[in-house]
Design a protein around this motif. Structure first.
Motif, PDB file in Angstrom:
ATOM      1  N   GLY A 144      36.580   6.211  34.960  1.00  0.00           N
ATOM      2  CA  GLY A 144      37.300   5.420  33.971  1.00  0.00           C
ATOM      3  C   GLY A 144      36.569   5.365  32.645  1.00  0.00           C
ATOM      4  N   GLN A 147      37.016   8.573  30.828  1.00  0.00           N
ATOM      5  CA  GLN A 147      38.328   8.644  30.178  1.00  0.00           C
ATOM      6  C   GLN A 147      38.314   7.855  28.872  1.00  0.00           C
ATOM      7  N   GLU A 166      47.463  13.384  31.019  1.00  0.00           N
ATOM      8  CA  GLU A 166      47.155  12.705  32.287  1.00  0.00           C
ATOM      9  C   GLU A 166      46.000  11.702  32.154  1.00  0.00           C
ATOM     10  N   SER A 168      45.701   8.725  33.200  1.00  0.00           N
ATOM     11  CA  SER A 168      45.474   7.839  34.345  1.00  0.00           C
ATOM     12  C   SER A 168      44.948   8.567  35.581  1.00  0.00           C
ATOM     13  N   LEU A 171      42.170   7.342  38.367  1.00  0.00           N
ATOM     14  CA  LEU A 171      41.643   6.022  38.029  1.00  0.00           C
ATOM     15  C   LEU A 171      42.227   4.942  38.939  1.00  0.00           C
ATOM     16  N   VAL A 176      43.907   1.848  35.098  1.00  0.00           N
ATOM     17  CA  VAL A 176      45.107   2.503  34.557  1.00  0.00           C
ATOM     18  C   VAL A 176      45.836   1.544  33.619  1.00  0.00           C
ATOM     19  N   GLN A 177      46.008   0.306  34.054  1.00  0.00           N
ATOM     20  CA  GLN A 177      46.677  -0.691  33.212  1.00  0.00           C
ATOM     21  C   GLN A 177      45.911  -0.887  31.904  1.00  0.00           C
ATOM     22  N   ILE A 179      43.910   1.317  30.382  1.00  0.00           N
ATOM     23  CA  ILE A 179      44.066   2.515  29.546  1.00  0.00           C
ATOM     24  C   ILE A 179      45.410   2.491  28.825  1.00  0.00           C
ATOM     25  N   PHE A 180      46.469   2.078  29.529  1.00  0.00           N
ATOM     26  CA  PHE A 180      47.795   2.068  28.897  1.00  0.00           C
ATOM     27  C   PHE A 180      47.921   0.963  27.853  1.00  0.00           C
ATOM     28  N   GLU A 197      52.055  12.493  31.530  1.00  0.00           N
ATOM     29  CA  GLU A 197      51.563  11.556  32.535  1.00  0.00           C
ATOM     30  C   GLU A 197      52.357  11.711  33.836  1.00  0.00           C
ATOM     31  N   ASN A 199      52.353   9.513  36.254  1.00  0.00           N
ATOM     32  CA  ASN A 199      52.938   8.208  36.567  1.00  0.00           C
ATOM     33  C   ASN A 199      54.108   7.955  35.612  1.00  0.00           C
ATOM     34  N   LEU A 202      54.964   4.213  34.388  1.00  0.00           N
ATOM     35  CA  LEU A 202      54.090   3.697  33.328  1.00  0.00           C
ATOM     36  C   LEU A 202      54.310   4.443  32.014  1.00  0.00           C
TER      37      LEU A 202
END
Length: 240
Positions: A144, A147, A166, A168, A171, A176-177, A179-180, A197, A199, A202
């Protein structure tokens, strides 16, 4: 470039790995200030689209326009200085450089030393963990943190358009939350974002518009909310 001209546009782009055609006439538009998500299954051509924009994968035909100018023949090394920067899949930080040195590499072509210092502070505000780890070698960071470092390094180039591949991947959900949230914050500070992405949920929640790729072709484009509400998309990409 007038206000109606997309800041980034692909027109019928065909790209190939040797004899294997990875993109089969991809067209898309990104306007200044947007977050545009590209979703699709593995192997659909999402990452290839970003690499074609940056001239990492050869474009066989079609046009890539940035700020109204064709950039097919501009080498990937020259694009960050023009405000177009990619955070590639897998982060690709410099493992033997410290966090601070990695960030400085993002600004290697810049000469505005005082502003570079301000941007470094901005990165540390976005990613407080990096401030704590600033003297640590990049290779010793968690996934993380790496990233965050890759995104911070890109911010140091002062991008107008940030291509995220990509972010996320690999992670933990909490990271992930985070990063977004930061992607949205970067966008609110004036950076246009193109987001690839896996996901899809998200990615579309974060975006204003989205494109769906299947086997190298765009099969759908719409407002992100409309794509989220589309039953075919929900079944194919959101696991419903």
């Amino acid at each position: 470039m007038d206000n109606n001209t997309p800041i980034l546009e692909l027109r019928n782009v065909v790209a190939a790995y040797g004899r294997i055609q990875a993109l089969k006439g991809v067209s898309l538009k990104v306007h200044a200030g947007e977050i545009v998500s590209i979703i699709g299954a593995n192997g659909a051509g999402k990452s290839t689209t970003l690499m074609a924009i940056c001239n990492v994968v050869p474009v066989v035909s079609g046009d890539i326009l940035y700020q109204g100018e064709r950039i097919n023949d501009v080498s990937s090394e020259r694009l960050p200085a023009r405000g177009l920067c990619q955070v590639p899949e897998g982060r690709r930080i410099f493992p033997r450089l410290t966090v601070t040195e990695n960030l400085e590499m993002g600004a290697f072509f810049r000469r505005d030393t005082s502003v570079i210092r301000q941007d470094m502070d901005r990165v540390y505000e976005l990613f407080p963990k990096l401030r704590e780890r600033r003297k640590q070698l990049g290779g010793t960071l968690s996934g993380g943190e790496q990233q965050m470092l890759a995104m911070g390094r890109a911010i140091m180039s002062r991008p107008r358009v940030l291509l995220l591949d990509e972010p996320s991947m690999g992670l933990a959900p909490l990271l992930v939350q985070q990063i977004f949230r930061i992607i949205k914050e970067i966008n609110e500070q004036g950076v246009t974002v193109v987001l690839v992405e896996q996901n899809a949920n998200l990615a579309l929640q974060c975006a204003s518009r989205g494109y769906v790729l299947e086997t190298g072709s765009v099969v759908m484009e719409d407002d992100a909310r409309a794509l989220l509400d589309n039953p075919d998309i929900r079944k194919a990409y959101l696991g419903e």
